[in-house]
Motif scaffolding. Structure first.
Motif, short mmCIF file in Angstrom:
data_model
loop_
_atom_site.label_atom_id
_atom_site.label_comp_id
_atom_site.label_asym_id
_atom_site.label_seq_id
_atom_site.Cartn_x
_atom_site.Cartn_y
_atom_site.Cartn_z
N GLU A 174 82.97 -21.50 45.93
CA GLU A 174 82.35 -20.36 46.68
C GLU A 174 82.24 -19.51 45.44
O GLU A 174 81.10 -18.80 45.07
CB GLU A 174 83.28 -19.71 47.67
CG GLU A 174 82.57 -18.56 48.41
CD GLU A 174 83.45 -17.87 49.48
OE1 GLU A 174 84.65 -18.23 49.69
OE2 GLU A 174 83.00 -16.96 49.98
N ALA A 175 83.13 -19.32 44.50
CA ALA A 175 83.09 -18.50 43.09
C ALA A 175 82.25 -18.90 42.35
O ALA A 175 81.34 -18.22 41.71
CB ALA A 175 84.37 -18.64 42.52
N PHE A 176 81.92 -20.60 42.48
CA PHE A 176 80.85 -21.08 41.61
C PHE A 176 79.42 -20.58 42.03
O PHE A 176 78.68 -20.31 41.23
CB PHE A 176 81.24 -22.54 41.61
CG PHE A 176 80.09 -23.14 40.38
CD1 PHE A 176 80.18 -23.15 39.12
CD2 PHE A 176 79.00 -23.89 41.01
CE1 PHE A 176 79.32 -23.76 38.36
CE2 PHE A 176 78.00 -24.39 40.31
CZ PHE A 176 78.28 -24.69 38.90
N LEU A 177 79.35 -20.64 43.18
CA LEU A 177 77.91 -20.22 43.76
C LEU A 177 77.73 -19.12 43.59
O LEU A 177 76.51 -18.63 43.11
CB LEU A 177 78.00 -20.58 45.39
CG LEU A 177 77.76 -22.03 45.69
CD1 LEU A 177 77.68 -22.10 47.12
CD2 LEU A 177 76.23 -22.32 45.24
N THR A 178 78.68 -18.21 43.62
CA THR A 178 78.44 -16.51 43.46
C THR A 178 78.19 -16.28 42.05
O THR A 178 76.93 -15.70 41.77
CB THR A 178 79.69 -15.81 43.91
OG1 THR A 178 80.13 -16.21 45.29
CG2 THR A 178 79.47 -14.35 43.88
N ALA A 179 78.73 -17.14 40.90
CA ALA A 179 78.67 -16.68 39.72
C ALA A 179 77.22 -17.24 39.08
O ALA A 179 76.55 -16.50 38.75
CB ALA A 179 79.99 -17.67 39.09
N SER A 180 76.76 -18.45 39.92
CA SER A 180 75.36 -18.91 39.66
C SER A 180 74.25 -18.00 40.09
O SER A 180 73.19 -17.90 39.58
CB SER A 180 75.31 -20.28 40.11
OG SER A 180 76.54 -21.03 40.46
N ALA A 181 74.62 -17.32 41.43
CA ALA A 181 73.63 -16.45 41.91
C ALA A 181 73.20 -15.34 41.01
O ALA A 181 72.22 -15.10 40.42
CB ALA A 181 74.22 -16.15 43.44
N ILE A 182 74.54 -14.77 40.61
CA ILE A 182 74.28 -13.53 39.77
C ILE A 182 73.70 -14.12 38.41
O ILE A 182 72.68 -13.44 37.76
CB ILE A 182 75.89 -13.05 39.35
CG1 ILE A 182 76.36 -12.55 40.52
CG2 ILE A 182 75.76 -11.84 38.32
CD1 ILE A 182 77.93 -12.05 40.53
N GLY A 183 74.23 -15.08 37.72
CA GLY A 183 73.60 -15.82 36.45
C GLY A 183 71.90 -16.16 36.82
O GLY A 183 71.25 -15.59 35.78
N ALA A 184 71.57 -16.53 37.80
CA ALA A 184 70.32 -16.93 38.17
C ALA A 184 69.08 -15.64 38.24
O ALA A 184 68.48 -15.36 37.58
CB ALA A 184 70.12 -17.62 39.39
N GLY A 185 70.16 -14.58 38.77
CA GLY A 185 69.35 -13.28 39.11
C GLY A 185 68.89 -12.44 37.63
O GLY A 185 67.93 -12.15 37.47
N VAL A 186 70.12 -12.67 36.59
CA VAL A 186 69.97 -12.01 35.41
C VAL A 186 68.79 -12.96 34.56
O VAL A 186 68.12 -12.48 33.78
CB VAL A 186 71.34 -11.87 34.78
CG1 VAL A 186 71.20 -11.32 33.47
CG2 VAL A 186 72.05 -10.98 35.66
N ALA A 187 69.07 -14.19 34.83
CA ALA A 187 68.37 -15.28 33.99
C ALA A 187 66.74 -15.03 33.94
O ALA A 187 66.17 -15.00 33.10
CB ALA A 187 68.83 -16.47 34.11
N ILE A 188 66.36 -14.80 35.33
CA ILE A 188 64.88 -14.84 35.37
C ILE A 188 64.42 -13.48 34.82
O ILE A 188 63.28 -13.70 34.47
CB ILE A 188 64.87 -14.49 37.05
CG1 ILE A 188 64.97 -15.88 37.90
CG2 ILE A 188 63.44 -14.09 37.59
CD1 ILE A 188 64.70 -16.07 39.31
N ILE A 189 65.08 -12.39 34.93
CA ILE A 189 64.42 -11.03 34.23
C ILE A 189 64.52 -11.45 32.72
O ILE A 189 63.64 -11.09 32.03
CB ILE A 189 65.40 -10.22 34.78
CG1 ILE A 189 65.50 -9.69 36.07
CG2 ILE A 189 64.90 -8.75 33.82
CD1 ILE A 189 63.77 -9.39 36.37
N LEU A 190 65.70 -12.03 32.17
CA LEU A 190 65.67 -12.08 30.86
C LEU A 190 64.69 -13.07 30.18
O LEU A 190 64.30 -13.00 29.09
CB LEU A 190 67.16 -12.80 30.29
CG LEU A 190 68.22 -11.52 30.33
CD1 LEU A 190 69.43 -12.38 30.03
CD2 LEU A 190 67.97 -10.44 29.64
N SER A 191 64.60 -14.17 31.15
CA SER A 191 63.64 -15.22 30.55
C SER A 191 62.04 -14.82 30.52
O SER A 191 61.19 -15.41 29.93
CB SER A 191 63.67 -16.45 31.15
OG SER A 191 63.40 -16.31 32.59
N LEU A 192 61.72 -13.66 31.12
CA LEU A 192 60.13 -13.08 31.38
C LEU A 192 59.77 -12.57 30.17
O LEU A 192 60.48 -12.17 29.32
CB LEU A 192 60.31 -11.80 32.50
CG LEU A 192 60.30 -12.52 33.98
CD1 LEU A 192 60.35 -11.00 34.78
CD2 LEU A 192 59.42 -13.48 34.52
#
Lengths: 250, 149
Positions: free
Chosen positions: A232-250
């Motif tokens: 559960e912790a891993f999924l949460t951390a990846s969800a946060i990471g993915a959200g940040v990564a999408i904006i950073l990679s734009l």
């Protein structure tokens, strides 16, 4: 043969309810098992067995009694509830209250939600974001942005989780909005460092409790709970990471 | 940054996290105290050794130790005090850096940061468990258990 109190069914029910409430509020697995066993022992169910996982509890009061199962569907962090349930079980184990009173009290804890008002939680989340920003060595200019981003992110995560019932989507979306606010404010000159602002305002979403609980459970030998909490912790951390990564990679 | 300012900030952050996690009202001040002690030890050891793994271990150990004392004092579960105090030590920045390098296709640096984050969270967990065991052993030797008739 067995020494049973007349209302042993209520005792088992009471133990299950206490265990379910604790696991729903984010208690450690060993604490829930310990509480249930203590409550059972105070009701003369000396051979009780409990098997607690983050998604369900199996509890058997005695050889003669049917084994009961309780399902745990939603898990949040509610330290106040853990303290209340703990108090009730302590009083029951010390025989300060009767079993019926304990059951009524637990039911009351289950039904009424004594949370801080939502706006206080949002303010607390934004204050925490601001404090972390400075602790992590950012400049004072970034405080307003981080506080706004942290408060909005927390509010979005909380409300979306209630609406959609999917925790990971809510966290992903909150992280997306936080990093959008951070990048825009830096682009328009309200902030200084995007990285520090994002780290500070994402802190209220980070699964710190889950990670520590997971390792804590693993080391105590509760492998099923430890692995599922870790997932559960891993999924949460990846969800946060993915959200940040999408904006950073734009 | 002076230790005084760091103390105030970490106290505020930990108490605010107590509110976010819905800790009981009368325990919020002590949540802040636990968080402050943990962070001060963390930053002190960090200045001495400049190794985030060691300092996270020391910080987590302190948090769990103080939280245990508070739990005994107020007869509340230890988790109420330890959770808010542990949050400042969570390697959010390192994990963020790892992810940022993945986005930038710099996988070498990303793995470096990711393994550092893993080491730090392991150190935090071990610090928590060690402190819990040691306090239990200490309390057992101080208070001899009552013999049951």
């Amino acid at each position: 043969m067995f020494q049973l109190t007349p209302n042993y069914e209520l005792a088992v029910e009471c133990c299950l309810l206490a265990g379910r409430l604790m696991m729903e509020s984010g208690a450690e697995t060993y604490r829930a098992e310990d509480t249930m066993d203590r409550m059972a022992q105070s009701q003369k169910l000396t051979e009780s067995q409990s098997f607690v996982t983050p998604t369900g509890i199996i509890f058997s009061g005695n050889k003669a009694l049917p084994t009961r199962l309780a399902r745990i569907n939603n898990r949040t962090t509610d330290l106040g509830k853990i303290a209340l349930v703990n108090g009730v079980s302590r009083k029951l184990a010390n025989a300060e209250i009767s079993l019926e009173d304990a059951y009524i009290e637990l039911k009351k804890i289950d039904e009424e939600h004594k949370m801080y008002p939502f706006w206080i939680q949002i303010i607390a989340a934004s204050i925490a974001s601001g404090a972390f920003l400075i602790l992590f060595g950012a400049k004072l200019v970034d405080i307003p942005t981080a506080m706004v981003a942290g408060g909005i992110g927390y509010a979005i995560a909380d409300k979306l989780e209630l609406r959609t019932k999917v925790k990971f989507f809510a966290e992903f979306f909150a992280a997306l909005v936080i990093s959008m606010i951070a990048t825009f404010s830096v682009a328009y000159g309200f902030g200084n460092e995007v990285d520090k602002i994002i780290i500070g305002s994402v802190m209220p979403l980070v699964p710190g409790l889950l990670i520590t609980n997971a390792v804590r459970d693993l080391m105590a030998g509760h492998f099923v709970s430890g692995l599922s909490k870790g997932a559960e912790a891993f999924l949460t951390a990846s969800a946060i990471g993915a959200g940040v990564a999408i904006i950073l990679s734009l | 940054m002076s230790y005084f300012l760091q103390g105030i900030l970490s106290f505020t952050a930990a108490s605010a996290f107590g509110i976010v996690f819905n800790a009981p009202k009368n325990s919020l001040f002590y949540c802040g105290l636990v968080g402050m002690t943990g962070w001060l030890i963390y930053s002190f050891v960090d200045q001495l050794t400049s190794d985030p793994v060691k300092s996270s271990f020391a910080g987590a150990f302190t948090v769990a130790f103080v939280a245990h004392l508070m739990a005994k004092r107020f007869k509340m579960p230890m988790i109420i005090f330890s959770v808010a105090g542990i949050i400042p030590l969570v390697p959010g920045g390192v994990a963020y850096n790892a992810m940022r390098h993945i986005v930038e296709n710099d996988y070498g640096l990303a793995i470096e940061f990711a393994s550092l984050a893993l080491m730090i969270s392991g150190a935090i967990a071990i610090g928590l468990v060690f402190a819990e065991i040691i306090t239990k052993l200490l309390l057992r030797t101080i208070k001899k258990p009552k013999l049951k008739p």
